[in-house]
Design an enzyme around this catalytic site. Sequence first.
Site, mmCIF file in Angstrom:
data_model
loop_
_atom_site.group_PDB
_atom_site.id
_atom_site.type_symbol
_atom_site.label_atom_id
_atom_site.label_comp_id
_atom_site.label_asym_id
_atom_site.label_seq_id
_atom_site.Cartn_x
_atom_site.Cartn_y
_atom_site.Cartn_z
ATOM 1 N N GLU A 91 46.675 39.878 18.130
ATOM 2 C CA GLU A 91 46.258 40.421 19.381
ATOM 3 C C GLU A 91 45.776 39.526 20.312
ATOM 4 O O GLU A 91 45.248 38.179 19.889
ATOM 5 C CB GLU A 91 45.261 41.427 19.000
ATOM 6 N N CYS A 104 42.631 35.345 26.091
ATOM 7 C CA CYS A 104 42.089 34.788 24.953
ATOM 8 C C CYS A 104 43.126 35.093 23.722
ATOM 9 O O CYS A 104 43.660 36.225 23.641
ATOM 10 C CB CYS A 104 41.040 35.762 24.474
ATOM 11 N N CYS A 111 42.667 35.613 8.974
ATOM 12 C CA CYS A 111 41.874 34.461 9.052
ATOM 13 C C CYS A 111 41.076 33.944 7.739
ATOM 14 O O CYS A 111 40.831 35.253 6.964
ATOM 15 C CB CYS A 111 40.714 34.518 9.999
ATOM 16 N N CYS A 115 34.194 35.030 7.942
ATOM 17 C CA CYS A 115 32.916 35.217 8.491
ATOM 18 C C CYS A 115 32.426 36.520 7.994
ATOM 19 O O CYS A 115 33.187 37.537 8.365
ATOM 20 C CB CYS A 115 32.920 34.778 9.968
ATOM 21 N N CYS A 118 32.659 39.484 10.946
ATOM 22 C CA CYS A 118 33.975 39.501 11.624
ATOM 23 C C CYS A 118 35.112 40.361 11.260
ATOM 24 O O CYS A 118 35.297 40.322 9.935
ATOM 25 C CB CYS A 118 34.290 37.935 12.050
ATOM 26 N N CYS A 329 36.760 40.751 17.589
ATOM 27 C CA CYS A 329 37.985 40.061 16.990
ATOM 28 C C CYS A 329 38.446 40.880 15.998
ATOM 29 O O CYS A 329 37.853 41.428 14.935
ATOM 30 C CB CYS A 329 37.399 38.637 16.343
HETATM 31 N N1 SAH Z 1 37.554 31.485 14.553
HETATM 32 C C1 SAH Z 1 37.114 30.907 15.633
HETATM 33 C C2 SAH Z 1 37.420 32.110 16.956
HETATM 34 C C3 SAH Z 1 36.511 33.368 16.769
HETATM 35 S S1 SAH Z 1 36.071 34.503 18.011
HETATM 36 C C4 SAH Z 1 35.545 30.825 15.615
HETATM 37 O O1 SAH Z 1 35.009 30.994 14.450
HETATM 38 O O2 SAH Z 1 35.172 29.916 16.396
HETATM 39 C C5 SAH Z 1 35.155 33.672 18.798
HETATM 40 C C6 SAH Z 1 33.425 33.922 18.533
HETATM 41 O O3 SAH Z 1 33.151 35.435 18.259
HETATM 42 C C7 SAH Z 1 33.092 33.216 17.171
HETATM 43 O O4 SAH Z 1 31.709 32.551 17.329
HETATM 44 C C8 SAH Z 1 32.890 34.277 16.086
HETATM 45 O O5 SAH Z 1 32.284 34.050 15.099
HETATM 46 C C9 SAH Z 1 32.288 35.455 17.271
HETATM 47 N N2 SAH Z 1 32.514 36.750 16.525
HETATM 48 C C10 SAH Z 1 33.504 37.290 15.500
HETATM 49 N N3 SAH Z 1 33.246 38.536 15.207
HETATM 50 C C11 SAH Z 1 32.109 39.026 16.186
HETATM 51 C C12 SAH Z 1 31.752 40.050 16.431
HETATM 52 N N4 SAH Z 1 31.978 41.198 15.724
HETATM 53 N N5 SAH Z 1 30.660 40.236 17.258
HETATM 54 C C13 SAH Z 1 30.390 39.097 18.016
HETATM 55 N N6 SAH Z 1 30.955 37.969 17.789
HETATM 56 C C14 SAH Z 1 31.818 37.858 16.920
#
Ligand code: SAH
Length: 339
Positions: A91, A104, A111, A115, A118, A329
């Site tokens: 996406e 974005c 992934c 996390c 996420c 995400c």
């Molecule tokens: N893999 C990369 C990009 C991830 S998306 C990274 O970890 O940096 C960008 C940001 O959004 C990251 O800091 C991620 O931890 C955060 N993120 C992921 N899921 C989220 C959610 N449900 N709510 C808020 N932020 C989120």
Amino acid sequence: MSPAPLDLPLAAWPDWFAARGGRPFHGRSAARWLFRRGARSWEEMSDLPAGLRRRLAAAGPPLTSVVEREAAAGDGARKLLLRFPDGAAVECVWMPGSRGRTLCLSTQVGCPIRCRFCASGADGLERNLAAGEILEQALQVRARGSFERLVVMGMGDPGLNLEATLAALDTLLDPAGGGLSARRVTVSTVGPRGALERLAAWGRPVTLALSLHAPDDELRAELVPGGRRPVAELLAEADALFAAHGREYTVEYVLLAGVNDRPEQAEALARLLRGRRCHANLIPYNPVPGLGYRRPVPAEQRAFAARLRRAGISVTLRRSLGRAAEAACGQLRRRTLPC
Ligand code: SAH
């Protein structure tokens, strides 16, 4: 794998066209059509000879992906779900903002970092995207309109697919390609071992967004299991990147109620960041069904930010965009995939 020439550096496009019976300058022309004019087929490139266009089209389209779904949010954010011929789906989100429209991009299908909060990592990693597939996301959006800023913050971690990510960025930053300024590009990563050094060696002054999410090693290891590294080591590498290209970095911190938003955690984060050339970006959690985390209420979010600010840290509390477009995400893909 997307078809050439998207996987090739722009400098190799003239030869690619020459090898197919075209002229070297057709490379520059095709890049203009794709990156500047939003073309998605060879047929549209009306200044390429008709015979060449027919031959290229017979061998396959310049973009391999199809836009399978498009979702729009009331706040103007739009999200595209792209599917590649092997069935992989990614996406990309496109959103308005005070400093221009931002695109974005995703760098991996799924992934591996997992996390805890996420949606992207819930099903693990399917595969890396090729450079051309990362570019295709920008081109599919370009066919719908323009964008001024780019954040590599979609699905996957660019630090784990860095060569393809940097190759795609090389093309997007090239005046003959996407023509973006490095100052309008942000790369967000959990900072896998070696990634920040490689970014520094690459040398383009894009902004680093380092996903920290915790002020101590124990909590970080729990929240970001696939990115387990000492917090002090991560910040030292980000400092070295600043020393290399002079761009202040962002520290991302998702606010999770009762998990990492306590006053003493704000104080610990302030101690960690004090004196560093960085900015803290607090991201109120965008709830993902089934993951069990909560977003702190606005007063708690503001209190956390205020503690950092009082300690002299530059901080922003992010306004959540794209919620209605399932822009947290991985959410659109997750809804669409059979699982
Ligand atoms: N893999 C990369 C990009 C991830 S998306 C990274 O970890 O940096 C960008 C940001 O959004 C990251 O800091 C991620 O931890 C955060 N993120 C992921 N899921 C989220 C959610 N449900 N709510 C808020 N932020 C989120």
